[in-house]
Scaffold this motif. Structure first.
Motif, PDB file in Angstrom:
ATOM      1  N   LYS A 519       0.837  -1.203   0.000  1.00 33.47           N
ATOM      2  CA  LYS A 519       0.000   0.000   0.000  1.00 33.47           C
ATOM      3  C   LYS A 519       0.861   1.238   0.000  1.00 33.47           C
ATOM      4  O   LYS A 519       2.057   1.201   0.306  1.00 33.47           O
ATOM      5  CB  LYS A 519      -0.954  -0.010   1.200  1.00 33.47           C
ATOM      6  CG  LYS A 519      -0.281  -0.185   2.540  1.00 33.47           C
ATOM      7  CD  LYS A 519      -1.336  -0.388   3.618  1.00 33.47           C
ATOM      8  CE  LYS A 519      -0.710  -0.499   4.977  1.00 33.47           C
ATOM      9  NZ  LYS A 519      -1.617  -0.855   6.015  1.00 33.47           N
ATOM     10  N   GLN A 520       0.208   2.335  -0.327  1.00 29.10           N
ATOM     11  CA  GLN A 520       0.881   3.626  -0.354  1.00 29.10           C
ATOM     12  C   GLN A 520       1.068   4.098   1.071  1.00 29.10           C
ATOM     13  O   GLN A 520       0.316   3.732   1.959  1.00 29.10           O
ATOM     14  CB  GLN A 520      -0.007   4.637  -1.085  1.00 29.10           C
ATOM     15  CG  GLN A 520      -0.193   4.312  -2.544  1.00 29.10           C
ATOM     16  CD  GLN A 520       0.408   5.402  -3.385  1.00 29.10           C
ATOM     17  OE1 GLN A 520       0.544   6.516  -2.934  1.00 29.10           O
ATOM     18  NE2 GLN A 520       0.769   5.078  -4.605  1.00 29.10           N
ATOM     19  N   GLN A 524       0.641   9.677   1.530  1.00 23.68           N
ATOM     20  CA  GLN A 524       0.077   9.810   0.191  1.00 23.68           C
ATOM     21  C   GLN A 524      -1.297   9.182   0.081  1.00 23.68           C
ATOM     22  O   GLN A 524      -1.756   8.883  -1.011  1.00 23.68           O
ATOM     23  CB  GLN A 524       1.011   9.146  -0.823  1.00 23.68           C
ATOM     24  CG  GLN A 524       2.311   9.924  -1.010  1.00 23.68           C
ATOM     25  CD  GLN A 524       3.233   9.231  -1.969  1.00 23.68           C
ATOM     26  OE1 GLN A 524       2.761   8.475  -2.832  1.00 23.68           O
ATOM     27  NE2 GLN A 524       4.522   9.428  -1.822  1.00 23.68           N
ATOM     28  N   SER A 527      -3.587   4.123   0.285  1.00 21.79           N
ATOM     29  CA  SER A 527      -4.479   3.213  -0.426  1.00 21.79           C
ATOM     30  C   SER A 527      -3.763   1.912  -0.724  1.00 21.79           C
ATOM     31  O   SER A 527      -2.545   1.862  -0.885  1.00 21.79           O
ATOM     32  CB  SER A 527      -4.939   3.865  -1.726  1.00 21.79           C
ATOM     33  OG  SER A 527      -3.813   4.156  -2.528  1.00 21.79           O
ATOM     34  N   LEU A 529      -2.482  -1.025  -2.868  1.00 22.77           N
ATOM     35  CA  LEU A 529      -2.148  -1.228  -4.265  1.00 22.77           C
ATOM     36  C   LEU A 529      -2.370  -2.672  -4.684  1.00 22.77           C
ATOM     37  O   LEU A 529      -2.836  -2.935  -5.785  1.00 22.77           O
ATOM     38  CB  LEU A 529      -0.680  -0.852  -4.520  1.00 22.77           C
ATOM     39  CG  LEU A 529      -0.361   0.628  -4.325  1.00 22.77           C
ATOM     40  CD1 LEU A 529       1.128   0.871  -4.405  1.00 22.77           C
ATOM     41  CD2 LEU A 529      -1.092   1.452  -5.366  1.00 22.77           C
ATOM     42  N   ASP A 552       8.670   4.179  -1.849  1.00 23.44           N
ATOM     43  CA  ASP A 552       7.606   4.846  -1.096  1.00 23.44           C
ATOM     44  C   ASP A 552       6.506   3.901  -0.693  1.00 23.44           C
ATOM     45  O   ASP A 552       5.605   4.293   0.030  1.00 23.44           O
ATOM     46  CB  ASP A 552       6.928   5.984  -1.897  1.00 23.44           C
ATOM     47  CG  ASP A 552       7.883   7.129  -2.093  1.00 23.44           C
ATOM     48  OD1 ASP A 552       7.520   8.092  -2.772  1.00 23.44           O
ATOM     49  OD2 ASP A 552       8.997   7.031  -1.559  1.00 23.44           O
ATOM     50  N   ASN A 553       6.530   2.653  -1.158  1.00 23.56           N
ATOM     51  CA  ASN A 553       5.453   1.744  -0.759  1.00 23.56           C
ATOM     52  C   ASN A 553       5.717   1.165   0.614  1.00 23.56           C
ATOM     53  O   ASN A 553       6.834   1.206   1.137  1.00 23.56           O
ATOM     54  CB  ASN A 553       5.336   0.589  -1.773  1.00 23.56           C
ATOM     55  CG  ASN A 553       4.716   1.068  -3.058  1.00 23.56           C
ATOM     56  OD1 ASN A 553       4.202   2.170  -3.143  1.00 23.56           O
ATOM     57  ND2 ASN A 553       4.773   0.226  -4.067  1.00 23.56           N
ATOM     58  N   ASN A 621      10.486   3.061   2.294  1.00 23.28           N
ATOM     59  CA  ASN A 621      11.050   4.398   2.312  1.00 23.28           C
ATOM     60  C   ASN A 621      11.990   4.637   3.488  1.00 23.28           C
ATOM     61  O   ASN A 621      12.780   5.559   3.490  1.00 23.28           O
ATOM     62  CB  ASN A 621       9.893   5.420   2.363  1.00 23.28           C
ATOM     63  CG  ASN A 621      10.299   6.707   1.714  1.00 23.28           C
ATOM     64  OD1 ASN A 621      11.230   6.749   0.934  1.00 23.28           O
ATOM     65  ND2 ASN A 621       9.605   7.771   2.063  1.00 23.28           N
TER      66      ASN A 621
END
Lengths: 796, 111
Positions: A519-520, A524, A527, A529, A552-553, A621
């Motif tokens: 997910k994000q 951000q 959500s 993915l 970033d995930n 990240n």
């Protein structure tokens, strides 16, 4: 009923209940196994087999034989060279002369000599040296020894008194002392014992002292008629004064010395023995430090550390004394013993047994001897309360197997692993409770039956369907009186014994409901993915799902650990029961391991327990999760482990692709550094083997030069011959054929000179120096003889 | 009157020839032989180096030792030498024995 009555009844009930609670005691969870006994027996056998019969080893030999006898029941003396040993003992007793010079009489020497004397005399009697060969019989005692014995018995050290006393009594059996000496020794020993007893009653006698007084007491009781009284001492002393005279004398020293004996002068040995046993209570209180914890109850030496020798000695002599006193009061019924006030409480006995067990793996003779005799004394039938030992064959059971052969087998025995007779005891499985929840019990009071072949009690724990984990198994053993109500002759009554055994139930585990969510990050939007569910033990590849993760995930992995086999397992492998399938099992280790397939970089992430599931979050990240910006394929593995998992789980559940895209400069350097770091520094790799090379020979000149110089060296020789020719020879003195003897000797002489040259050449090529010298002698002899004659002839 | 070195040398040579006995001359030849041998060995080492050193030592000591012993023999045998108390035969026997011992050591060291 008024309140007073009710109160009275309550108090009464309370007392009854408390005595009931106090009635049951702790048993022991260990024994000295057959294997350990065998090892100790081997230690003893080794000592005997070493055939080291010097006087310093008498004590070891004796200890080895006693220990061996206790363990195997047979005597080890058959393995000893009896003649040699008897001869050694005889030599020691007849020939020892101690240096009586004051400054050389150290305490250690005296003690060592007394030790050897005591052990030697006991061995002498056991081997019956005096009755076999006349050569082995001690015909006379060295005067130094007699003097030493008397001096020690008259001295102040209880240890020396005991050692000398025992030596005397053993030697007395061989009839080596005459009547006068015997009576003198007996008087002196009895007198010294009385003095020691009196000293024992004072405040704070030392441990060192007290232990030997007990041994002395055993000696006295064994060797003196129980009717004998101290009146024996009323006979004439050496000075002509009787003891009673001395006690009443006006000389302060004498009075002080004999005053203490006053109390004993009228007693018989029997009465003395009772007195001693009372004293033992005081002694035991001194020696046993009971702080309420079982571990504290051992016999300590001066520095306060537990001492094996002291413990064993006190137990041995106490057991002997108690047995002797029982034998003296032979008309007692067995039941009377129950009323005896216990000197050693059960906690003390257990503490002592545990202390002796802690030393059972020793290889030293004296330590092994002390352990065995101490344990034997504790095991003595009528001396101490019986110590019950309950040991389990296997303390770990697996859920997968069931049936009687996988049940827990308990041996109920004494300290040495000898099973207690079946008809005198009842064994109960009292409680089976998980360690984490002690108040819960899976079973109630259950009587166990005995397997007739192995004599062990079978507890089929798996019948109670325990889930995996640690359990406390409480077993209770109680005494069963025989049918006619009288106490069983085979086993004396004892308090019920409780033993807690820590058991482990292991079983298979599996992972269920594993879910990978990409997910994000929250910043951000958070959500989802992609979401993948993977079934154990497959991987994401088999499901043909390609999981791609970008920078970033956030990777979120959740799973559940449950008991049981994975559903793919064959029917045979499936357990007999699957309890609590959907309940979460706590694991010791739960983590996810990410491995970069190209560079080999590994990272671990812990999984935390959240309500019913475990959850592990990997933020790509973050510093931990960025994997040093290496794009490519990654392996995801799940590691689950705990004590009671049958097999811990290492499951490669997914292969993912992490894509970082274009890297900035900083990120690229980090990646390069990381790859660089993965390589092993050449210093840590295996290097080539070095083969030793000797120094090469230095360069030699070319052969032409060497050969040329060899030729040049011949020039002086040629020159010599030419010059000699020019100068001319004078052979006038050479004997002519008219004088054949002279001619021959002359020729022989010249020939020997030539032989010498040849000999040197032969030495260079073939012979050794020794041979050369030998031939040189021969040739030299010939040449000198012939030369003498030759030169003599020159005169004529 | 200054004479040329050659003349001096020739005078010396003639005097030597006349005054020395034959046995002495033989010994002198032997001495010359040993001397030359030693010189040549030394020159060889000087030219090509010391390897193997033990062989060089053996050879050199052989010549030098024999030289010394021979000089000793010459001294004792010389009839003009009136201080000696040793007979020529004894000197000769000593010479032989010493040579044997020397060459025993030499042969040991040649390697």
């Amino acid at each position: 009923m008024n309140t007073k009555n009710i109160l009275f009844i309550c108090i009464f009930l309370f007392f009854i209940l408390s005595t009931n609670i106090n009635c049951s005691t702790q048993g022991l969870n260990k024994i000295i196994t057959r294997g350990e006994q065998k090892k100790l027996m081997e230690t003893f056998e080794k000592a005997i087999a070493s055939k080291n019969y010097k006087k310093e080893n008498f004590q070891s030999l004796l200890q080895a034989s006693v220990g061996y006898q206790f363990l195997s029941g047979s005597s080890i003396w058959s393995k000893v060279q009896k003649e040699d040993l008897c001869q050694e003992i005889k030599t020691f007793f007849e020939d020892v002369s101690l240096n009586t010079d004051e400054q050389y009489e150290s305490q250690t020497t005296i003690w060592n000599t007394l030790n050897s004397l005591q052990s030697g005399s006991i061995i002498y009697n056991e081997l019956q040296c005096h009755s076999k060969k006349k050569d082995n019989k001690i015909s006379k005692l060295s005067p130094a020894i007699k003097e030493l014995l008397l001096k020690s018995i008259n001295g102040k050290s209880s240890r020396n008194i005991y050692l000398s006393g025992q030596t005397f009594f053993e030697l007395e059996k061989t009839k080596i002392f005459n009547e006068k000496e015997t009576s003198k020794f007996r008087k002196v020993i009895l007198r010294s014992f009385g003095k020691m007893l009196a000293l024992l009653e004072e405040d704070d006698p030392e441990v060192e002292f007290s232990q030997y007084v007990l041994e002395l007491a055993v000696l006295v009781v064994e060797n003196y008629d129980s009717e004998t009284s101290y009146q024996e001492l009323a006979d004439d002393d050496d000075d002509g004064d009787t003891i009673i005279d001395k006690a009443e004398s006006e000389d302060d020293d004498d009075e002080e010395e004999y005053e203490s004996l006053e109390g004993y002068l009228e007693m018989s040995i029997e009465e003395l023995l009772e007195n001693v046993i009372e004293l033992i209570a005081d002694v035991a209180n001194l020696l046993v430090e009971n702080d309420g914890q079982i571990q504290q109850s051992f016999f300590n030496d001066e520095s306060g550390k537990p001492d094996l020798e002291i413990t064993s000695r006190v137990l041995r002599s106490f057991a002997k004394l108690k047995k002797l006193s029982i034998n003296l009061n032979d008309d007692d019924d067995d039941d009377d013993d129950d009323d005896d006030e216990e000197i050693f409480s059960e906690e003390d006995l257990i503490g002592l047994a545990e202390f002796l067990f802690s030393r059972k793996s020793t290889q030293e003779i004296s330590a092994a001897y002390n352990v065995i005799t101490g344990l034997k004394s504790l095991d003595e039938d009528r001396v101490f309360k019986k110590l019950i030992c309950i040991t389990a064959d296997n303390e770990e059971l697996s859920i997968k197997q069931k049936g009687k052969q996988n049940a827990m087998k308990l041996l109920v025995s004494d300290l040495f692993g000898n099973a207690l007779p079946d008809d005198s005891i009842e064994v109960f499985l009292f409680r089976l409770s998980p360690v984490s929840k002690p108040e819960k019990s899976l079973t109630s009071h259950f009587l166990l039956s005995q397997d007739p072949k192995s004599k062990k009690y079978v507890a089929d724990l798996l019948a109670y369907k325990p889930s995996i984990g640690f359990y406390n198994l409480e077993v209770r053993v109680s005494h069963k009186s025989s049918k006619d109500g009288k106490s069983n002759k085979k086993l004396r009554p004892f308090n019920t014994a409780d033993v807690t055994i820590l058991t482990k139930i292991v079983g298979p585990v599996k992972v269920s409901d594993l879910e990978i969510v990409v997910k994000q990050p929250k910043s951000q939007g958070g959500s989802v993915l992609s979401r993948n569910k993977i079934k154990y033990p497959e991987t994401s590849d088999s499901a043909k799902k390609d999981i791609v993760v970008k920078r970033d995930n956030v990777l979120s992995i959740s799973f559940r650990v449950t008991a049981g086999q994975p559903s793919k397992a064959s029917k045979k492998q499936k357990t007999g029961f699957q309890q609590n399938i959907n309940n979460l099992i706590e694991t010791h280790q739960a983590m996810v391991k990410i491995t970069d397939l190209e560079t080999g970089i590994e990272r671990y992430f812990l999984a935390m327990q959240k309500t019913k599931k475990y959850q592990c979050t990997i933020d790509i990240n973050s510093n931990d999760g960025n994997m040093d910006f290496s794009s490519g394929k990654y392996n995801l593995e799940l590691i689950i482990g705990n004590f009671f998992f049958e097999k811990s789980i290492l499951w490669n559940f997914a292969n993912i692709n992490i894509d970082f895209g274009d890297l900035s400069e900083g990120e690229q350097t980090i990646l390069d550094l990381s790859i660089e770091n993965q390589k092993i520094h050449p210093d840590f790799l295996i290097k080539d083997e070095i083969k030793h090379i000797f120094n090469p020979d230095p360069k030699r000149p070319p052969k032409v030069v060497s050969n040329a110089f060899t030729g040049i060296m011949l020039i002086p020789f040629v020159l010599l011959i030419v010059l000699l020719y020019i100068v001319g020879f004078n052979l006038k003195s050479f004997p002519s054929l008219k004088n054949p003897i002279a001619l021959i000797t002359n020729l022989i002489f010249i020939a020997t000179l030539g032989l010498l040259v040849l000999l040197f050449l032969a030495y260079f090529f073939k012979l050794t120096m020794f041979k050369t010298l030998f031939y040189l002698l021969i040739v030299g002899a010939i040449s000198s003889v012939s030369g003498y004659f030759t030169l003599r002839n020159l005169d004529k | 009157m200054s004479e040329s070195p050659l003349a001096i040398f020739k005078k010396l040579f003639v005097a030597y020839k006349n005054t020395t006995t034959q046995s002495l001359k033989i010994i002198d030849c032997f001495l010359l032989f040993q001397f030359l041998t030693g010189i040549f060995q030394f020159a060889y080492v000087f030219l090509v180096g010391k390897f193997p050193f033990n062989s060089f030592l053996a050879g050199f000591i052989s010549t030098v030792g024999s030289f010394v012993l021979t000089i000793n023999l010459r001294t004792l045998v010389d009839p003009e030498n009136k201080e000696t108390k040793v007979s020529t035969k004894r000197a000769f026997v000593d010479f032989l024995i010493c040579n044997v011992i020397l060459h025993l050591a030499v042969f040991n060291y040649i390697g």
